[in-house]
Design a protein around this motif. Structure first.
Motif, PDB file in Angstrom:
ATOM      1  N   LEU A  34      34.316  11.294  17.637  1.00  0.00           N
ATOM      2  CA  LEU A  34      33.804  11.472  18.993  1.00  0.00           C
ATOM      3  C   LEU A  34      33.234  10.165  19.525  1.00  0.00           C
ATOM      4  N   PHE A  35      32.459   9.467  18.688  1.00  0.00           N
ATOM      5  CA  PHE A  35      31.928   8.170  19.099  1.00  0.00           C
ATOM      6  C   PHE A  35      33.056   7.165  19.324  1.00  0.00           C
ATOM      7  N   VAL A 349      28.411   5.580   8.132  1.00  0.00           N
ATOM      8  CA  VAL A 349      29.675   5.537   8.876  1.00  0.00           C
ATOM      9  C   VAL A 349      29.430   5.825  10.358  1.00  0.00           C
ATOM     10  N   ILE A 350      28.639   6.873  10.638  1.00  0.00           N
ATOM     11  CA  ILE A 350      28.330   7.213  12.028  1.00  0.00           C
ATOM     12  C   ILE A 350      27.579   6.074  12.710  1.00  0.00           C
ATOM     13  N   ALA A 351      26.631   5.471  11.985  1.00  0.00           N
ATOM     14  CA  ALA A 351      25.845   4.366  12.555  1.00  0.00           C
ATOM     15  C   ALA A 351      26.745   3.195  12.920  1.00  0.00           C
ATOM     16  N   TYR A 451      19.426   8.860  16.966  1.00  0.00           N
ATOM     17  CA  TYR A 451      18.851   9.796  15.999  1.00  0.00           C
ATOM     18  C   TYR A 451      19.480  11.183  16.087  1.00  0.00           C
ATOM     19  N   PHE A 452      20.235  11.435  17.149  1.00  0.00           N
ATOM     20  CA  PHE A 452      21.009  12.682  17.216  1.00  0.00           C
ATOM     21  C   PHE A 452      22.011  12.719  16.063  1.00  0.00           C
ATOM     22  N   ALA A 453      22.680  11.599  15.846  1.00  0.00           N
ATOM     23  CA  ALA A 453      23.659  11.520  14.749  1.00  0.00           C
ATOM     24  C   ALA A 453      22.972  11.671  13.399  1.00  0.00           C
ATOM     25  N   ALA A 455      20.160  13.387  12.802  1.00  0.00           N
ATOM     26  CA  ALA A 455      19.790  14.796  12.649  1.00  0.00           C
ATOM     27  C   ALA A 455      21.005  15.638  12.268  1.00  0.00           C
ATOM     28  N   LEU A 456      22.156  15.332  12.879  1.00  0.00           N
ATOM     29  CA  LEU A 456      23.380  16.059  12.539  1.00  0.00           C
ATOM     30  C   LEU A 456      23.786  15.790  11.089  1.00  0.00           C
ATOM     31  N   THR A 457      23.579  14.564  10.626  1.00  0.00           N
ATOM     32  CA  THR A 457      23.875  14.230   9.225  1.00  0.00           C
ATOM     33  C   THR A 457      22.989  15.050   8.288  1.00  0.00           C
ATOM     34  N   PHE A 458      21.709  15.173   8.609  1.00  0.00           N
ATOM     35  CA  PHE A 458      20.805  16.000   7.800  1.00  0.00           C
ATOM     36  C   PHE A 458      21.262  17.462   7.807  1.00  0.00           C
TER      37      PHE A 458
END
Length: 510
Positions: A34-35, A349-351, A451-453, A455-458
């Protein structure tokens, strides 16, 4: 994990709306892709609007802002040469990994479990969630660090209570992010925002000086108003939609004498660390104070919060582990730290992808141009009083989907709205208070807040297949609830003419 889908159950309009968001949100690609897609769209938009010569004038500086084409030769060179730097200098990356070293060690040695068994789980059940929400809102005094530390801990608390961990994670994250401006104490954000308010006000009145506490009364009361909202949303909306948690749960046994001893020594170490920090902060010329002003709000202390938080978890965890024998040598310590980091692969990876996307958006100048155009539109509507400020709050909340940084948004908006509203007789304190509402309420659901990403990772730790739609419907009710109640509070405050804080009157003196 999914919403309650019994066909025989009558659902209200709001629940059907959340069902719609969840259904189609879960059809979105994985967050990583998505990113990637958003980054591609930004690049294409930069090329299109750059070719069209789209511009806007910064009302604060008079500077013309142009859309930068990132798909020409210069843009491509910028993308390639800064790819590694975008990632390594991405602020949330280091913050998350550093803090999670301490939090992860506290979890793996059993310290967090013992703390929960001896404190939170023995508290009256009706007070546990309000206490968590209050701590989360107050935690924004530590800036972004609270968004990293609290959600995984609260998720563990919810599991221990037999509740859904995603509900706890969502409550903690949404309370920190959505209540970001509310607090019972002044934070580093107050003087930062007031500085931009002063710059904007001086366009109209060159002698104006902004008091960093000019919204304090309003934001302190806001804290107390938002707590019951978050509790209601969690228990009446989020938890019923998530249903019963089917994953592994941890049955907490009674605290053993050895665990009590370990907890005692860990608590002593925390007090010693806090004592050292106070000793380095309170004296007039302490090294943690600002070298010129001597203040603590903007100081080395605030700049050191992340490593200090890591130490506050790391040292007690090591001591606790030594006492209860979950840590017996340096090799085991290294293994525990490696274990703490092992679950952060997806986040890294998301970061990486999110860092590139946000960099492209900043380079393109699309964000400030949209913000300026939005301000011009609101000005053209000719609203007054409460409707005017509700419109402004909505504009600030929507711009949060383009520019997540509170100071960056206000640097653009303050020179537009502060003098504009001063001309209409409204004080800068009132405009700033409205901005801080809009700046906060959409924080939980904007992907521009990195930090949305996280929180989703958690969340994926507990529900590996959780989609963006399901996660978003666990956060959206907080944004809506906070927005409604905060706007109502703002309207009441405005109509009663109560000062927002010291030197924070509603109207300019006649």
């Amino acid at each position: 994990m999914s919403a309650v889908d019994s066909k025989n159950e009558k659902k209200g309009l709001f629940n059907r709306f959340l069902d719609f968001i969840e259904k189609y949100g879960n059809r979105l690609p994985d967050p990583v892709m998505l990113f990637v897609y958003i980054a591609i769209i930004i690049l294409i938009c930069s090329a299109i609007f750059g070719a069209l010569g789209t511009t806007a004038v910064n009302p604060g500086t008079g500077e013309e802002i142009k859309v930068v084409n990132l798909l020409n030769g210069d843009g491509l060179i910028m993308i390639l040469t800064n790819l590694v730097k975008n990632f390594t200098s991405f602020p949330p990356l280091g913050l998350v990994l550093v803090v999670m070293l301490g939090v992860g060690l506290a979890e793996s040695t059993g310290l967090i479990s013992t703390v929960m068994k001896t404190t939170i789980l023995h508290a009256p059940k009706k007070l546990i969630l309000p206490t968590i929400v209050l701590v989360a809102i107050l935690g924004n005094a530590a800036a972004d660090a609270a968004m990293v530390v609290l959600p995984p801990i609260v998720a563990m608390i919810f599991i221990a209570l037999g509740r859904h961990p995603i509900a706890g994670l969502a409550a903690a994250y949404a309370s920190v992010a959505g209540g970001f401006s509310a607090n019972l104490i002044l934070s580093v954000l107050d003087p930062l925002v007031a500085g931009f308010t002063e710059i904007g006000a001086q366009i109209y009145d060159p002698s104006y000086k902004a008091n960093p506490a000019m919204n304090y009364y309003f934001l302190a009361v806001s804290t107390l108003v938002l707590v019951p909202v978050a509790v209601f949303v969690t228990t009446k909306i989020v938890e019923p939609r998530l249903g019963k948690y089917e994953g592994e749960t941890e049955q907490l046994e009674k605290v053993t004498p050895t665990e009590k001893k370990g907890l005692l020594w860990a608590a002593i170490s925390v007090l010693l660390i806090l004592g050292i920090v106070l000793a380095l902060s309170l004296p007039e010329k302490a090294i943690f104070r600002h070298p010129e002003t001597g203040g603590l709000t903007v100081s080395p202390l605030m700049d050191s919060l992340v490593p200090l938080m890591m130490i506050l978890f790391l040292v007690p965890s090591i001591i606790y582990g030594k006492v209860v024998k979950t840590l017996t040598n340096s090799k085991e310590l290294a293994d525990h730290l490696a274990k703490a980091m092992s679950g952060m692969g997806m986040y890294i990876v998301i970061a990486f992808v999110a860092a590139q996307m946000i960099a492209y958006f900043n380079w393109s100048n699309l964000g400030p141009i949209v913000a300026i155009k939005g301000a011009e539109t609101l000005e053209a509507l000719g609203l007054k009083g409460v409707p005017l400020f509700i419109g402004f709050i909505i504009v600030a909340a929507l711009i949060n989907f383009l520019i997540a940084s509170s100071s960056a948004k206000w640097a653009i908006l303050a020179p537009v709205f502060v003098p504009m509203f001063m001309i209409m007789g409204y004080s800068p304190a009132l405009t700033q208070a409205a901005y801080r509402i809009g700046d906060s309420i959409t924080n939980p659901i904007t992907p521009m807040l990195a930090y949305f990403a996280i929180a989703l990772t958690f969340a994926k730790k507990y529900e590996p297949k959780i989609g963006i739609g399901t996660f978003m419907t666990s956060l959206l009710p907080y944004s809506i609830g906070f927005g409604i109640m905060w706007i109502i509070l703002f309207a009441i405050w405005y109509l009663l003419g109560i000062p927002l804080g010291p030197e924070g009157e509603i109207f300019l003196p006649q």
